[in-house]
Structure formats: C-alpha cells, structure tokens
Enzyme design. Sequence first.
Site, PDB file in Angstrom:
ATOM      1  N   GLU A   1       0.831  -1.212   0.000  1.00 44.39           N
ATOM      2  CA  GLU A   1       0.000   0.000   0.000  1.00 44.39           C
ATOM      3  C   GLU A   1       0.869   1.266   0.000  1.00 44.39           C
ATOM      4  OE1 GLU A   1      -3.546   2.304   2.492  1.00 44.39           O
ATOM      5  OE2 GLU A   1      -2.682   0.463   3.297  1.00 44.39           O
TER       6      GLU A   1
ATOM      7  N   LYS B   1      -2.707  -2.002  -2.941  1.00 43.67           N
ATOM      8  CA  LYS B   1      -3.742  -1.094  -2.428  1.00 43.67           C
ATOM      9  C   LYS B   1      -3.299   0.330  -2.747  1.00 43.67           C
ATOM     10  CE  LYS B   1      -6.529   0.113   1.615  1.00 43.67           C
ATOM     11  NZ  LYS B   1      -6.985  -0.297   2.967  1.00 43.67           N
TER      12      LYS B   1
END
Length: 295
Positions: free
Chosen positions: A176, A213
């Site tokens: 992420e 992400k």
Amino acid sequence: MNEKQLAVMHSGKGFIAALDQSGGSTPKALAAYGIEPDSYSSEEEMFSLVHEMRTRMIKNPAFTSGHILGAILFERTMDSKIDGKYTADFLWENKGIVPFLKIDKGLADEDSGVQLMKPMPELDELLARAVKRNIFGTKMRSVIKEADADGIKKVIDQQFEYAMKIAGYGLVPIIEPEVDINCPEKAEAEKLMLAEINLHMKQPGMNIKVIFKVTIPAVPDFYAPLMVDPRVVRVVALSGGYPRDEADEKLAQNHGLIASFSRALSEGLSAHQSEAEFTETLRKTVEAVYTASIT
C-alpha cells in the site's frame, strides 16, 4: 496459502473491509462512532470498545460474503475473539470472509516528499503469529505526498523488501503506497510510482503473489495493466479521505478496481443506533461500495 481464500480474493465480486484502525487512529474512529475519549480511562478500555464496534459490524447481517471478500484486522483484533473464536476464524468459518492483518507500526517523519514505514523489528514474530491465527495476508502502508522520484523509489523499495519476507511465511502481502489526495502533482506521482512498481515486478525471482492497495487514480483505469499480471491477486483502492459518496463515484470509473475502505465504510454508524438503524445504515453503505467495486 489457503487456495480457497486465494480463489475468493482473485475472482470474487465484492470489496475488502478495512477494520484496522490502530492505536493512533482508534480514538478518532471511536469518536466518529459516538464514543468520546471521556468514555474510557485506559488504553485497554479503548481497545475493548473498538473491538465491540468491530464485532458489531462483523456479526451484523449486512456484513456478508455476498458483498465483502476480505477484512483487514488490527493486531489486537486478530488476537481477540468473537463468540469464542479468534476473529480470523470467525470471519472465514462463520462469514466466508478472508482475513488480513495490518502489520506496519505507523509512519516515519516525512523526508523527500514521502513517509516510509517505521522499522518493524518484531516482524518475524508477528508473521509467525499471523500464520498460527490463520491469517491469509498482510497490509502495510506508506504515504507519498510529493512527486519526488527519489522518495517514491524509497517507498517502493521498502514495500517490496517487506513483501518478499511476508511471502516467505506463505502470506499474501498487500502493498500500500498511498498517494495523498492532496498531493499537488498527484497524477505525476502516480506515474513515478507505477514505473517503480513495474521495475520491481520485472526483477528475477519476483514470483510471489501480491495485492496492491492504491489511492483512486487521477486518470481512470490507470492501474489496469497491473490487473492482468498473473502474480497480482487484486488491485484495491483506499478511500483516501474522500467522502464515501465521492469515493464510490471515483471508484466506479476504474474498471476492475475494488474498494478497501475504512473510515468510509463506517461512516454514519453509531454506538447509539438501534440494531435496526445500525443494520440499515451498514446495509446501504455496503451495497453502495459493492456496486462501485463491481464495475
């Protein structure tokens, strides 16, 4: 790696619920839920209250595998129980929802326009415990605030270094590298970030399964090339501070990109709602996020 869970994450229709608020963000999450800081007098009471909030969401009939593929947990949530089962086991066995674990310890101070993850000296112990608790994958967050090539390289280098270690435990890492929605050159930062990701994906020995992400991109379908890579289980999006309706609208413009919302998912929920009111609010949110995720 649980092959049934892998199939759900790769091919299922739905989104990932992020229930991973940790120490620093827990008071804010509780306040949004209608529980002010003067309602608890210790960290232990605070975490007990947030576990009650998460348990209420997870057990609710609106929180179903028909809409939700996975859920990201905080470490203490992983080690807590719902109806006598550890949370990850309850999610999978009772709900058919794949459990993930947030592993990072927060962000370092900003340098070169980015915030790297703080060191994780106890990571091996945590990953071993995650395997024992039947966790499928992990999540770790960095933040990019400026289109600084050197800073962005450092973020992606760090993310992939940890991803390789995580995969060594049989877990699927969620990488992420959040691009701040207030980044003045957001589209350029995303280009630099994707270029660095592609360099790592081309390296010899890069044969692990990963999930990315990302912030909902400035250019719709910008991350489509990542989605066709057989090593990429899924590409998911954080809400990034957008109100839920705006996040849903932007998400729907990106085909194949599914949500992994935290604050936006719990928006409108309150400890003071009746079960009927709570269920109706959660149901509307879940259906809206699901609809935006299946474009």
